[in-house]
Design an enzyme around this catalytic site. Structure first.
Site, PDB file in Angstrom:
ATOM      1  CB  THR A  56      -1.246   0.250   0.855  1.00  0.00           C
ATOM      2  OG1 THR A  56      -1.633  -1.429   1.721  1.00  0.00           O
ATOM      3  CG2 THR A  56      -2.398   1.202   0.897  1.00  0.00           C
ATOM      4  CE1 TYR A 119     -16.455  -2.733  -7.111  1.00  0.00           C
ATOM      5  CE2 TYR A 119     -15.596  -4.808  -8.912  1.00  0.00           C
ATOM      6  CZ  TYR A 119     -17.277  -3.914  -8.480  1.00  0.00           C
ATOM      7  OH  TYR A 119     -17.721  -3.204  -9.615  1.00  0.00           O
ATOM      8  CE1 TYR A 144      -2.347  -4.626   5.110  1.00  0.00           C
ATOM      9  CE2 TYR A 144      -1.760  -4.641   3.137  1.00  0.00           C
ATOM     10  CZ  TYR A 144      -1.509  -3.643   3.625  1.00  0.00           C
ATOM     11  OH  TYR A 144      -2.376  -2.174   4.927  1.00  0.00           O
ATOM     12  NE  ARG A 149      -5.332   2.268   2.141  1.00  0.00           N
ATOM     13  CZ  ARG A 149      -4.079   3.463   1.571  1.00  0.00           C
ATOM     14  NH1 ARG A 149      -5.218   3.523   0.644  1.00  0.00           N
ATOM     15  NH2 ARG A 149      -3.237   3.909   2.026  1.00  0.00           N
ATOM     16  CE  LYS A 172       0.837  -3.697   6.323  1.00  0.00           C
ATOM     17  NZ  LYS A 172       0.891  -3.910   5.725  1.00  0.00           N
ATOM     18  CB  ILE A 214       4.391  -4.722   7.391  1.00  0.00           C
ATOM     19  CG1 ILE A 214       4.428  -6.261   7.197  1.00  0.00           C
ATOM     20  CG2 ILE A 214       4.494  -3.614   6.065  1.00  0.00           C
ATOM     21  CD1 ILE A 214       4.390  -6.686   6.430  1.00  0.00           C
TER      22      ILE A 214
END
Length: 325
Positions: A56, A119, A144, A149, A172, A214
């Site tokens: 990201t 999405y 992740y 997001r 993560k 991270i």
């Protein structure tokens, strides 16, 4: 199979501490590989525990196939085995993710970071997505989970199913939910490495069962972040809390706008890379720029975690003469 299991076990032992989610430097619209190489080398010399290009923070969705491959290859080459390199290879297309993951493996990446498909948000589809990647590419995977997001959060039932995929070695978690690391550590034991993806709660996460972070702020203060995580690892929460309290105002400033806009501005003040971002991102607002420069100066004065921060005051003084530095 036994060879893969042994490799995964060895890798788990290297996935800990402060792992920097690297920004991708741009200059005049192009990826700046020279700045990237210098930045990777500086991060390692400052004691960082690992590197994540093309996540990201690396603006991966705006990178072309060729650019993403260049960034991964350059990071692996410069790191040269000194720390683990875990490129972000996830997209919302299973086939594209497989292709990026295979390329990262071929270039020598230690593992890959694969975001849950954004999405396309079916829990069953997420499981099939990771099953397909693991079946096609034999490399360790860190899942992740970043619902802010992607718009989808992994359910406990989905995590149970993902635990059946041997290639998945860790998670993560960027939810900021501190109940998760302890619960998951109790449930899965040593099966997974649990990494925070949220600097504001990383201290709590890593005192409650997490193995590391991270991190975004570690791009700016790698030595200080590594020291905080080491204190957590050796069971010294007081020392970790002292360091975390130094970092908190800067972390807050970095959260004033969408990542990686603020951290790139901070690194520009430190003369590490240009502040350029790609649309639809735009450079920081003046109030954010002031908050970042002020907090960098305070951090420099209090802790001086690296020489690079010493130039911040000088850069900050020049800020009124530039629109966005």
């Amino acid at each position: 199979m036994n060879t893969n299991a042994t490799h995964n076990d060895q890798l788990r032992g290297r996935l800990f501490g402060a792992i920097s989610a690297l920004p991708t430097p741009f200059r005049d619209g192009e990826v700046d590989l020279k700045s990237l190489a210098a930045f990777v080398d500086w991060q390692i010399s400052e004691g960082i525990n690992g590197l994540v290009p093309c996540g990201t923070t690396g603006e991966a969705p705006t990178l072309s196939w060729h650019e993403r491959i260049m960034v991964i290859r350059k990071t692996v080459t410069v790191a040269n085995g000194r720390v683990p390199v875990i490129p972000g290879t996830g997209t919302n297309s299973t086939e594209s993710t497989i292709a990026f993951t295979a390329a990262a493996r071929d270039f020598g990446a230690d593992a890959v970071l694969v975001v849950t498909p954004y999405y396309n948000r079916s829990q069953a589809g997420i499981v099939r997505h990771f099953e397909s990647i693991a079946a096609k590419v034999d490399t360790p995977i860190i899942v992740y989970n970043v619902p802010g997001r992607t718009g989808v959060d992994l359910t406990p039932a989905t995590i149970e199913r993902l635990a059946d995929i041997p290639n998945i070695v860790g998670f993560k978690d960027a939810t900021g939910d501190l109940s998760r690391p302890m619960a998951f550590a109790q449930r899965f034991g040593e099966r997974f490495v649990w990494l925070s993806g949220h600097d504001a709660t990383a201290f709590g996460f890593n005192t409650m069962g997490g193995s590391g972070t991270i991190s975004v702020v570690s791009n700016i203060a790698p030595r200080l972040c590594a020291a905080m995580h080491n204190a957590c690892r050796i069971g010294d929460p007081h020392a970790a809390r002292v360091i975390n309290n130094r970092l908190r105002p800067l972390i807050a400033a970095l959260e004033l706008e969408v990542n990686p806009v603020p951290v790139k501005h901070a690194l520009h003040l430190m003369d590490k890379m240009a502040s350029d971002v790609r649309l639809p991102l735009v450079e920081v607002e003046p109030n954010t720029a002031s908050a970042i420069s002020d907090n960098l100066s305070v951090l420099d004065a209090q802790a001086r975690p690296s020489r690079a921060l010493r130039s911040v005051r000088m850069a900050a003084r020049a800020a009124p003469n530039a629109r966005h530095l």
